[in-house]
Design a protein around this motif. Sequence first.
Motif, PDB file in Angstrom:
ATOM      1  N   GLY A  66       7.147  41.786  -5.888  1.00 38.93           N
ATOM      2  CA  GLY A  66       6.587  40.793  -6.691  1.00 38.93           C
ATOM      3  C   GLY A  66       5.923  40.263  -7.503  1.00 38.93           C
ATOM      4  O   GLY A  66       7.087  39.395  -8.031  1.00 38.93           O
ATOM      5  N   LYS A  67       5.859  41.223  -8.439  1.00 37.87           N
ATOM      6  CA  LYS A  67       5.197  40.820  -9.975  1.00 37.87           C
ATOM      7  C   LYS A  67       6.276  40.553 -10.352  1.00 37.87           C
ATOM      8  O   LYS A  67       6.774  40.034 -11.647  1.00 37.87           O
ATOM      9  CB  LYS A  67       4.182  41.205 -10.227  1.00 37.87           C
ATOM     10  CG  LYS A  67       2.691  41.856  -9.629  1.00 37.87           C
ATOM     11  CD  LYS A  67       2.297  40.413  -9.995  1.00 37.87           C
ATOM     12  CE  LYS A  67       0.864  40.293  -9.326  1.00 37.87           C
ATOM     13  NZ  LYS A  67      -0.098  38.712  -9.315  1.00 37.87           N
TER      14      LYS A  67
ATOM     15  N   GLN B 112       8.594  37.545  -9.407  1.00 40.94           N
ATOM     16  CA  GLN B 112       7.754  36.191 -10.128  1.00 40.94           C
ATOM     17  C   GLN B 112       7.879  36.809 -11.621  1.00 40.94           C
ATOM     18  O   GLN B 112       7.625  34.880 -12.467  1.00 40.94           O
ATOM     19  CB  GLN B 112       5.902  36.391  -9.564  1.00 40.94           C
ATOM     20  CG  GLN B 112       5.893  36.554  -8.350  1.00 40.94           C
ATOM     21  CD  GLN B 112       4.834  37.043  -7.481  1.00 40.94           C
ATOM     22  OE1 GLN B 112       3.623  37.014  -8.493  1.00 40.94           O
ATOM     23  NE2 GLN B 112       4.920  37.074  -5.958  1.00 40.94           N
TER      24      GLN B 112
ATOM     25  N   SER C 181      14.660  40.879  -3.358  1.00 38.87           N
ATOM     26  CA  SER C 181      14.746  40.672  -3.958  1.00 38.87           C
ATOM     27  C   SER C 181      16.318  41.027  -5.562  1.00 38.87           C
ATOM     28  O   SER C 181      16.529  40.430  -6.335  1.00 38.87           O
ATOM     29  CB  SER C 181      13.770  40.495  -5.125  1.00 38.87           C
ATOM     30  OG  SER C 181      13.070  41.921  -5.938  1.00 38.87           O
TER      31      SER C 181
ATOM     32  N   VAL D  10       6.242  37.643 -13.622  1.00 41.94           N
ATOM     33  CA  VAL D  10       4.503  38.308 -14.379  1.00 41.94           C
ATOM     34  C   VAL D  10       4.768  39.900 -15.290  1.00 41.94           C
ATOM     35  O   VAL D  10       4.047  39.691 -16.473  1.00 41.94           O
ATOM     36  CB  VAL D  10       3.677  38.826 -13.218  1.00 41.94           C
ATOM     37  CG1 VAL D  10       2.714  39.521 -13.819  1.00 41.94           C
ATOM     38  CG2 VAL D  10       3.470  37.768 -12.342  1.00 41.94           C
TER      39      VAL D  10
END
Length: 325
Positions: free
Chosen positions: A173-174, A177, A197, A179
Amino acid sequence: MVGLLAACASQAPSPSPVSGPDGKPEKTTIVIGDMQIPDSAAAHLADKHEFFAAEGLQVKFQVVQGAGPAIPQLKSGMLDISLLNYVTTFLAQAAGQDLRFVADGYQAVPGTFALMVAKNSPIKTPADLRGKKIAVATRKSIGTLTVEATLRTYGLSADDVEIVEFPLPDMPGKLAQGVVDAAWMTQPFILQAGTTSGAVQIADVMSGEMADFPIAGYGVSAQFARDNPRTVAAFQRALSRGQAMAADNPQAVKDILPGYTKIPQNIADVIPLGVYPQTMEKNRLQRVADQMLAYRMLTRKLDVAPLLLPMPQMSLAPTPLRGIS
């Protein structure tokens, strides 16, 4: 018998009471520091198939982010035993902690640890990481050591990047995104990130000089080992049976992964797995400390032999399997 257990892993064996040569464990309920990765599969197999129960132990798993947070919990008594990566633990020992490894846990093979970047990232190789932000589970760990080894291959050092910490399940996820620019991942998160992803691997960090590198084992505080020798021995005997099952039957590992990692079975079925050692070999684990010295994570040579508690004599009674006489 180990081969028979592996062949029939889908049939849960009935527990058979096993008593060590020194009597019952001093502590019968133990808390094990756990991570949601394949490294700890053998302990979950030992629990599922009641190998711990057969030794008079009731186990409770407590998720930890890594060895860094786990070691103080071992010292305080919040954890009794924990999965610990060797790098962080050897650093802690060199800094004055008093720890012991009671069992080996996991060893890398190609495809099990990687540096990943987001889909369509301009970063194509580790050489492009200068000035970039890289996520690892914990600093001063197996993650940072293997990242630095990979960077060195491409003419960079740890000083050329920014290292940040995130729990392993958060890595996909990071990365997606934005990040972080790159993330150090282990399976099943490598495959998960690629599947969900489109994340891309730019380096297998367990190749070259890091090939077949020991990753993690089960550790205790030296005080716990002194106070609870029978408990430690009971844990060692039970875990060794879980390690044997994991080593001989990879599908048993893949079948148990979704239960404690929260990943879907279809991903668990196709991920590559590392090695589940059944012995603690001093020379193999000394390699970790020597590599740390070479990368200046240690300032002087560390002899790992005093940290390794020998395995007890295996005096296991045969465990009957359902459907087999």
